[in-house]
Design a protein around this motif. Structure first.
Motif, PDB file in Angstrom:
ATOM      1  N   ARG A   1       0.927  -1.300   0.026  1.00 44.86           N
ATOM      2  CA  ARG A   1       0.068   0.196  -0.037  1.00 44.86           C
ATOM      3  C   ARG A   1       0.868   1.360  -0.016  1.00 44.86           C
ATOM      4  N   GLU A   2       2.083   1.114  -0.813  1.00 42.82           N
ATOM      5  CA  GLU A   2       2.658   2.479  -0.953  1.00 42.82           C
ATOM      6  C   GLU A   2       3.460   2.243  -2.342  1.00 42.82           C
ATOM      7  N   CYS A   3       4.075   3.396  -3.018  1.00 38.61           N
ATOM      8  CA  CYS A   3       4.718   3.278  -4.168  1.00 38.61           C
ATOM      9  C   CYS A   3       6.245   2.945  -3.667  1.00 38.61           C
ATOM     10  N   VAL A   4       6.624   2.084  -4.872  1.00 41.59           N
ATOM     11  CA  VAL A   4       8.031   1.602  -4.620  1.00 41.59           C
ATOM     12  C   VAL A   4       8.806   1.563  -5.913  1.00 41.59           C
ATOM     13  N   LEU A   5      10.042   2.095  -5.886  1.00 45.22           N
ATOM     14  CA  LEU A   5      11.036   2.164  -7.040  1.00 45.22           C
ATOM     15  C   LEU A   5      12.420   1.269  -6.522  1.00 45.22           C
ATOM     16  N   PRO A   6      12.594   0.262  -7.292  1.00 47.22           N
ATOM     17  CA  PRO A   6      13.787  -0.363  -6.722  1.00 47.22           C
ATOM     18  C   PRO A   6      14.998   0.474  -6.967  1.00 47.22           C
ATOM     19  N   TYR A   7      15.867   0.277  -5.998  1.00 47.09           N
ATOM     20  CA  TYR A   7      17.044   0.851  -6.094  1.00 47.09           C
ATOM     21  C   TYR A   7      17.868   0.837  -7.266  1.00 47.09           C
ATOM     22  N   GLU A   8      18.035  -0.746  -7.614  1.00 50.27           N
ATOM     23  CA  GLU A   8      18.506  -0.798  -9.004  1.00 50.27           C
ATOM     24  C   GLU A   8      18.141   0.001 -10.260  1.00 50.27           C
ATOM     25  N   THR A   9      16.951   0.211 -10.167  1.00 51.49           N
ATOM     26  CA  THR A   9      16.254   0.809 -11.297  1.00 51.49           C
ATOM     27  C   THR A   9      17.156   2.336 -11.269  1.00 51.49           C
ATOM     28  N   VAL A  10      17.035   2.916 -10.093  1.00 53.67           N
ATOM     29  CA  VAL A  10      17.710   4.282  -9.973  1.00 53.67           C
ATOM     30  C   VAL A  10      19.234   4.134 -10.385  1.00 53.67           C
ATOM     31  N   ALA A  11      20.115   3.159  -9.751  1.00 54.12           N
ATOM     32  CA  ALA A  11      21.490   3.141  -9.837  1.00 54.12           C
ATOM     33  C   ALA A  11      21.891   2.667 -11.406  1.00 54.12           C
ATOM     34  N   SER A  12      20.986   1.915 -12.043  1.00 54.41           N
ATOM     35  CA  SER A  12      21.429   1.586 -13.218  1.00 54.41           C
ATOM     36  C   SER A  12      20.891   2.529 -14.280  1.00 54.41           C
ATOM     37  N   ALA A  13      20.385   3.567 -13.900  1.00 53.97           N
ATOM     38  CA  ALA A  13      19.765   4.451 -14.989  1.00 53.97           C
ATOM     39  C   ALA A  13      21.007   5.469 -15.614  1.00 53.97           C
ATOM     40  N   PRO A  14      20.902   5.826 -16.599  1.00 54.94           N
ATOM     41  CA  PRO A  14      21.846   6.926 -17.168  1.00 54.94           C
ATOM     42  C   PRO A  14      22.029   8.257 -16.368  1.00 54.94           C
ATOM     43  N   ASP A  15      20.921   8.681 -15.893  1.00 52.50           N
ATOM     44  CA  ASP A  15      20.880   9.785 -14.867  1.00 52.50           C
ATOM     45  C   ASP A  15      19.984   9.406 -13.572  1.00 52.50           C
ATOM     46  N   PRO A  16      20.564   8.657 -12.860  1.00 57.04           N
ATOM     47  CA  PRO A  16      19.956   8.467 -11.365  1.00 57.04           C
ATOM     48  C   PRO A  16      19.293   9.492 -10.770  1.00 57.04           C
ATOM     49  N   ASP A  17      19.806  10.510 -10.680  1.00 56.10           N
ATOM     50  CA  ASP A  17      19.362  11.711  -9.883  1.00 56.10           C
ATOM     51  C   ASP A  17      17.954  12.142 -10.459  1.00 56.10           C
ATOM     52  N   ALA A  18      17.917  12.056 -11.830  1.00 52.38           N
ATOM     53  CA  ALA A  18      16.638  12.526 -12.566  1.00 52.38           C
ATOM     54  C   ALA A  18      15.425  11.285 -12.399  1.00 52.38           C
ATOM     55  N   VAL A  19      15.693  10.124 -12.462  1.00 49.48           N
ATOM     56  CA  VAL A  19      14.765   9.161 -12.368  1.00 49.48           C
ATOM     57  C   VAL A  19      14.326   9.386 -10.827  1.00 49.48           C
ATOM     58  N   LEU A  20      15.267   9.228  -9.805  1.00 55.35           N
ATOM     59  CA  LEU A  20      14.701   9.356  -8.446  1.00 55.35           C
ATOM     60  C   LEU A  20      13.759  10.732  -8.225  1.00 55.35           C
ATOM     61  N   THR A  21      14.231  11.798  -8.556  1.00 56.22           N
ATOM     62  CA  THR A  21      13.434  13.016  -8.532  1.00 56.22           C
ATOM     63  C   THR A  21      12.028  12.841  -9.250  1.00 56.22           C
ATOM     64  N   GLU A  22      12.088  12.524 -10.346  1.00 59.39           N
ATOM     65  CA  GLU A  22      10.772  12.414 -10.975  1.00 59.39           C
ATOM     66  C   GLU A  22       9.700  11.411 -10.379  1.00 59.39           C
ATOM     67  N   PHE A  23      10.292  10.240  -9.429  1.00 60.01           N
ATOM     68  CA  PHE A  23       9.580   9.423  -8.762  1.00 60.01           C
ATOM     69  C   PHE A  23       8.967  10.294  -7.623  1.00 60.01           C
ATOM     70  N   LEU A  24       9.977  11.110  -6.963  1.00 63.59           N
ATOM     71  CA  LEU A  24       9.526  11.817  -5.756  1.00 63.59           C
ATOM     72  C   LEU A  24       8.415  12.875  -6.140  1.00 63.59           C
ATOM     73  N   ARG A  25       8.855  13.602  -7.430  1.00 66.57           N
ATOM     74  CA  ARG A  25       7.915  14.835  -7.695  1.00 66.57           C
ATOM     75  C   ARG A  25       6.579  14.231  -7.919  1.00 66.57           C
ATOM     76  N   SER A  26       6.373  13.098  -8.534  1.00 65.99           N
ATOM     77  CA  SER A  26       5.160  12.532  -9.185  1.00 65.99           C
ATOM     78  C   SER A  26       4.377  11.949  -8.201  1.00 65.99           C
ATOM     79  N   THR A  27       4.892  11.395  -7.173  1.00 67.25           N
ATOM     80  CA  THR A  27       4.061  10.682  -6.027  1.00 67.25           C
ATOM     81  C   THR A  27       3.717  11.620  -5.118  1.00 67.25           C
ATOM     82  N   TYR A  28       4.610  12.811  -4.875  1.00 64.91           N
ATOM     83  CA  TYR A  28       4.246  13.932  -4.069  1.00 64.91           C
ATOM     84  C   TYR A  28       2.836  14.589  -4.869  1.00 64.91           C
ATOM     85  N   ALA A  29       3.064  14.938  -5.987  1.00 67.73           N
ATOM     86  CA  ALA A  29       1.902  15.679  -6.600  1.00 67.73           C
ATOM     87  C   ALA A  29       0.843  14.855  -6.533  1.00 67.73           C
ATOM     88  N   ALA A  30       0.682  13.393  -6.684  1.00 63.72           N
ATOM     89  CA  ALA A  30      -0.494  12.644  -6.655  1.00 63.72           C
ATOM     90  C   ALA A  30      -1.103  12.822  -5.261  1.00 63.72           C
TER      91      ALA A  30
END
Length: 300
Positions: free
Chosen positions: A255-284
């Motif tokens: 009953r919460e949103c989950v973003l696997p750490y490996e998805t962030v760490a393996s992304a070309p821009d990890p900061d951007a992927v995590l920030t988008e997750f944070l911003r979008s779930t907050y906005a919701a």
């Protein structure tokens, strides 16, 4: 152990350090409870947390008599440092040892510095709560794993800190809650929330009532929920439509949103992927609960 540092985001499989994680969890509970014994009460239990440092995790300065003390896990030299503002200094080794031994050594070191805290010496928020003095089961310590976990926390803190700067309403620090062993940051709408139903293992309902006394959106990282840990986000109370709007991340069991750490760490821009997750779930959470966003958010 399979681990490496890719760029600046360290990789650490949860399965490879589960025993060390469980032992370290109990060690951080002991140190957090010591802080709790002396620190003035702050809303939502913010006075009990630990904080990432350039070397590990610290209590930060804790008032004691006319001065202060602090305790720091140093994950580079693998020592627990205990310091007082009058020049007192002691340390113990971070190495494979039972929780019971760590507990005894820590309190002996504190006593040598003139500190004799009274704590509830049983862990919280775990299914099986073995008293610290009797815990000979959890006894693993892989120093490299502990170092990598601290570096994961440091990266998470950095991005959460930037995200925190976008909000001017009531918000928590980015801090480490030893109960669930997670790094957390929470935003508040300013409105009172319904009483939390409780149900967390070995955690009195009153603790949850205080922690969730006001409407919130919370975010963080913990060493679970994915192969290498996971970032999370949730709202309390959860507004209608939140699971649907966050469907790309929403876990119906947790009953919460989950973003696997490996998805962030393996992304070309990890900061951007995590920030988008944070911003979008907050906005919701904020939109669906009708927060007064224009008054709570900094202009970017």
């Amino acid at each position: 152990m399979q681990n490496a540092i890719t760029g600046s985001w360290p990789r650490l499989r949860v399965a490879d350090w589960a025993d060390t994680r469980d032992t370290l969890h109990m060690w951080t509970q002991i140190i957090g409870k010591i802080r709790m014994a002396y620190a003035p009460t702050v809303n939502h239990w913010w006075h009990v947390t630990l904080y990432p440092t350039a070397r590990g995790l610290t209590t930060s300065p804790v008032p004691y008599r006319e001065g202060t003390f602090d305790i720091e896990f140093d994950f580079l030299d693998h020592r627990l440092r205990l310091r007082t503002s009058d020049g007192g200094l002691s340390d113990i080794a971070l190495e494979p040892k039972p929780v019971a031994t760590f507990y005894l050594e820590t309190f002996e070191a504190l006593a040598a510095l003139g500190l004799k805290p009274q704590i509830h010496a049983i862990p919280n928020e775990v299914e099986i709560a073995i008293p610290f003095a009797d815990d000979h089961k959890n006894k693993s310590y892989d120093g490299e794993a502990a170092r990598l976990f601290w570096q994961q926390l440091s990266q998470a803190e950095r991005v959460l800190g930037h995200f925190r700067s976008e909000f001017v309403g009531k918000a928590s620090p980015v801090h480490f809650f030893w109960g669930a062993m997670d790094l957390a940051y929470t935003r508040f709408s300013g409105r009172v929330a319904p009483a939390h139903p409780g149900g967390v293992p070995n955690c009195p309902p009153a603790v949850m009532h205080e922690g969730y006394s006001h409407e919130l959106a919370s975010f963080g990282f913990w060493p679970g929920g994915g192969e290498e840990g996971a970032f999370y986000a949730y709202a309390y109370p959860e507004p209608p439509g939140y699971p649907e709007r966050t469907a790309a991340f929403y876990d119906k069991d947790l009953r919460e949103c989950v973003l696997p750490y490996e998805t962030v760490a393996s992304a070309p821009d990890p900061d951007a992927v995590l920030t988008e997750f944070l911003r979008s779930t907050y906005a919701a959470a904020a939109d669906l609960a009708r927060w007064e966003r224009s008054a709570l958010e900094a202009k970017r």
